[in-house]
Design a protein around this motif. Sequence first.
Motif, PDB file in Angstrom:
ATOM      1  N   THR A  89       0.831  -1.205   0.000  1.00  0.00           N
ATOM      2  CA  THR A  89       0.000   0.000   0.000  1.00  0.00           C
ATOM      3  C   THR A  89       0.862   1.251   0.000  1.00  0.00           C
ATOM      4  O   THR A  89       0.573   2.225  -0.717  1.00  0.00           O
ATOM      5  CB  THR A  89      -0.920   0.006   1.237  1.00  0.00           C
ATOM      6  OG1 THR A  89      -1.770  -1.141   1.201  1.00  0.00           O
ATOM      7  CG2 THR A  89      -1.773   1.265   1.269  1.00  0.00           C
ATOM      8  N   LEU A  90       1.936   1.244   0.778  1.00  0.00           N
ATOM      9  CA  LEU A  90       2.827   2.403   0.827  1.00  0.00           C
ATOM     10  C   LEU A  90       3.573   2.608  -0.486  1.00  0.00           C
ATOM     11  O   LEU A  90       3.978   3.729  -0.802  1.00  0.00           O
ATOM     12  CB  LEU A  90       3.837   2.245   1.975  1.00  0.00           C
ATOM     13  CG  LEU A  90       3.274   2.259   3.389  1.00  0.00           C
ATOM     14  CD1 LEU A  90       4.399   2.088   4.410  1.00  0.00           C
ATOM     15  CD2 LEU A  90       2.523   3.553   3.659  1.00  0.00           C
ATOM     16  N   ARG A  91       3.758   1.541  -1.248  1.00  0.00           N
ATOM     17  CA  ARG A  91       4.479   1.651  -2.518  1.00  0.00           C
ATOM     18  C   ARG A  91       3.574   2.039  -3.683  1.00  0.00           C
ATOM     19  O   ARG A  91       4.041   2.114  -4.818  1.00  0.00           O
ATOM     20  CB  ARG A  91       5.189   0.332  -2.837  1.00  0.00           C
ATOM     21  CG  ARG A  91       6.345   0.027  -1.900  1.00  0.00           C
ATOM     22  CD  ARG A  91       7.292  -1.008  -2.459  1.00  0.00           C
ATOM     23  NE  ARG A  91       8.426  -1.201  -1.587  1.00  0.00           N
ATOM     24  CZ  ARG A  91       9.505  -0.408  -1.564  1.00  0.00           C
ATOM     25  NH1 ARG A  91       9.571   0.622  -2.398  1.00  0.00           N
ATOM     26  NH2 ARG A  91      10.492  -0.638  -0.729  1.00  0.00           N
ATOM     27  N   ALA A  92       2.313   2.299  -3.424  1.00  0.00           N
ATOM     28  CA  ALA A  92       1.425   2.752  -4.488  1.00  0.00           C
ATOM     29  C   ALA A  92       1.927   4.080  -5.061  1.00  0.00           C
ATOM     30  O   ALA A  92       2.423   4.943  -4.314  1.00  0.00           O
ATOM     31  CB  ALA A  92       0.007   2.933  -3.935  1.00  0.00           C
ATOM     32  N   TYR A  93       1.823   4.229  -6.363  1.00  0.00           N
ATOM     33  CA  TYR A  93       2.246   5.409  -7.122  1.00  0.00           C
ATOM     34  C   TYR A  93       3.762   5.530  -7.284  1.00  0.00           C
ATOM     35  O   TYR A  93       4.231   6.419  -8.002  1.00  0.00           O
ATOM     36  CB  TYR A  93       1.741   6.725  -6.501  1.00  0.00           C
ATOM     37  CG  TYR A  93       0.293   6.743  -6.122  1.00  0.00           C
ATOM     38  CD1 TYR A  93      -0.677   6.312  -7.017  1.00  0.00           C
ATOM     39  CD2 TYR A  93      -0.113   7.191  -4.859  1.00  0.00           C
ATOM     40  CE1 TYR A  93      -2.018   6.324  -6.673  1.00  0.00           C
ATOM     41  CE2 TYR A  93      -1.443   7.205  -4.505  1.00  0.00           C
ATOM     42  CZ  TYR A  93      -2.397   6.767  -5.419  1.00  0.00           C
ATOM     43  OH  TYR A  93      -3.711   6.779  -5.071  1.00  0.00           O
ATOM     44  N   MET A  94       4.530   4.671  -6.618  1.00  0.00           N
ATOM     45  CA  MET A  94       5.982   4.806  -6.711  1.00  0.00           C
ATOM     46  C   MET A  94       6.505   4.426  -8.102  1.00  0.00           C
ATOM     47  O   MET A  94       7.411   5.066  -8.623  1.00  0.00           O
ATOM     48  CB  MET A  94       6.660   3.940  -5.644  1.00  0.00           C
ATOM     49  CG  MET A  94       6.434   4.417  -4.220  1.00  0.00           C
ATOM     50  SD  MET A  94       7.083   6.075  -3.923  1.00  0.00           S
ATOM     51  CE  MET A  94       8.828   5.789  -4.160  1.00  0.00           C
ATOM     52  N   ARG A  95       5.941   3.388  -8.706  1.00  0.00           N
ATOM     53  CA  ARG A  95       6.421   2.953 -10.010  1.00  0.00           C
ATOM     54  C   ARG A  95       6.195   4.012 -11.094  1.00  0.00           C
ATOM     55  O   ARG A  95       7.117   4.322 -11.855  1.00  0.00           O
ATOM     56  CB  ARG A  95       5.785   1.623 -10.396  1.00  0.00           C
ATOM     57  CG  ARG A  95       6.384   1.011 -11.663  1.00  0.00           C
ATOM     58  CD  ARG A  95       5.829  -0.379 -11.897  1.00  0.00           C
ATOM     59  NE  ARG A  95       6.232  -1.292 -10.829  1.00  0.00           N
ATOM     60  CZ  ARG A  95       7.393  -1.929 -10.814  1.00  0.00           C
ATOM     61  NH1 ARG A  95       8.260  -1.756 -11.795  1.00  0.00           N
ATOM     62  NH2 ARG A  95       7.684  -2.738  -9.820  1.00  0.00           N
ATOM     63  N   PRO A  96       4.984   4.607 -11.219  1.00  0.00           N
ATOM     64  CA  PRO A  96       4.847   5.660 -12.240  1.00  0.00           C
ATOM     65  C   PRO A  96       5.723   6.866 -11.975  1.00  0.00           C
ATOM     66  O   PRO A  96       6.227   7.494 -12.921  1.00  0.00           O
ATOM     67  CB  PRO A  96       3.356   6.014 -12.177  1.00  0.00           C
ATOM     68  CG  PRO A  96       2.854   5.455 -10.904  1.00  0.00           C
ATOM     69  CD  PRO A  96       3.685   4.275 -10.598  1.00  0.00           C
ATOM     70  N   MET A  97       5.935   7.209 -10.700  1.00  0.00           N
ATOM     71  CA  MET A  97       6.832   8.326 -10.398  1.00  0.00           C
ATOM     72  C   MET A  97       8.254   8.010 -10.843  1.00  0.00           C
ATOM     73  O   MET A  97       8.958   8.879 -11.407  1.00  0.00           O
ATOM     74  CB  MET A  97       6.787   8.627  -8.892  1.00  0.00           C
ATOM     75  CG  MET A  97       5.487   9.235  -8.426  1.00  0.00           C
ATOM     76  SD  MET A  97       5.353   9.302  -6.623  1.00  0.00           S
ATOM     77  CE  MET A  97       6.735  10.352  -6.212  1.00  0.00           C
TER      78      MET A  97
END
Length: 241
Positions: free
Chosen positions: A120-128
């Motif tokens: 859950t904490l790693r959400a949005y990290m890949r597109p960033m």
Amino acid sequence: MFAEFLNSLPPFAQPLAELIQSGGSVVSILLCLSVVAVALVIAKFLQFQVLRVGSHGASRKALGLWLEGRQSDAMKRAFSSKSVSAGILQKLMQGASTSGVDRELLKEDIERVCNARINTLRAYMRPMDMIAQTSPLIGLLGTVLGMIQAFQSMQGAGAAVDPSVLAGGIWVALLTTAVGLAIAIPMSAIVGWYDAKIEAEQAEMESMVTAFFTGAAADRGTSRVVPLDKQAAPAESRYAV
């Protein structure tokens, strides 16, 4: 027509429109990526604030109370916090307070819960991270295309090449690389900072779970340790996650 459009824009938007005019479609793509990047950074910041990432005071205090045998006070302390680490501790306390729950089974299942929280904490990290990595490449592509166009123009002019025209074409071509780097550099720093926060939260979870099952023997001394299977569990938890 574009000059009339520029004059109709408010003063603060005119430099941006001129940048798009000079850089062309590549700069337009990069500016769109920058808008997406800003939105993701804000969303990530709000997520960290809601989940209280980095707030460990309440969970550490609750864990200390639990290891001292004050289970009721520990559960009240843990359930008073909305942080990620406190949520893990709530699961541990509820499992340990339930009669008939195997210690090893609880230890394995809490690992599943921790992994879910980290995901859950790693959400949005890949597109960033993708924006940070691809922005310089897109800018470099624009520069290469601009250089090709500039040298084609020079070849067509033959001996009558105007150095100022060539320099202007190269300047415009290099503009796309500058825009790409201007997006990638801060994004890389932000992604690194968020990664560090997530790693610190993961380390806190692992430390807290280990201390819960071992009684924090290394810090407290073996004479004061109250192992999980020796602790007096409350009859039934009245708290909900």
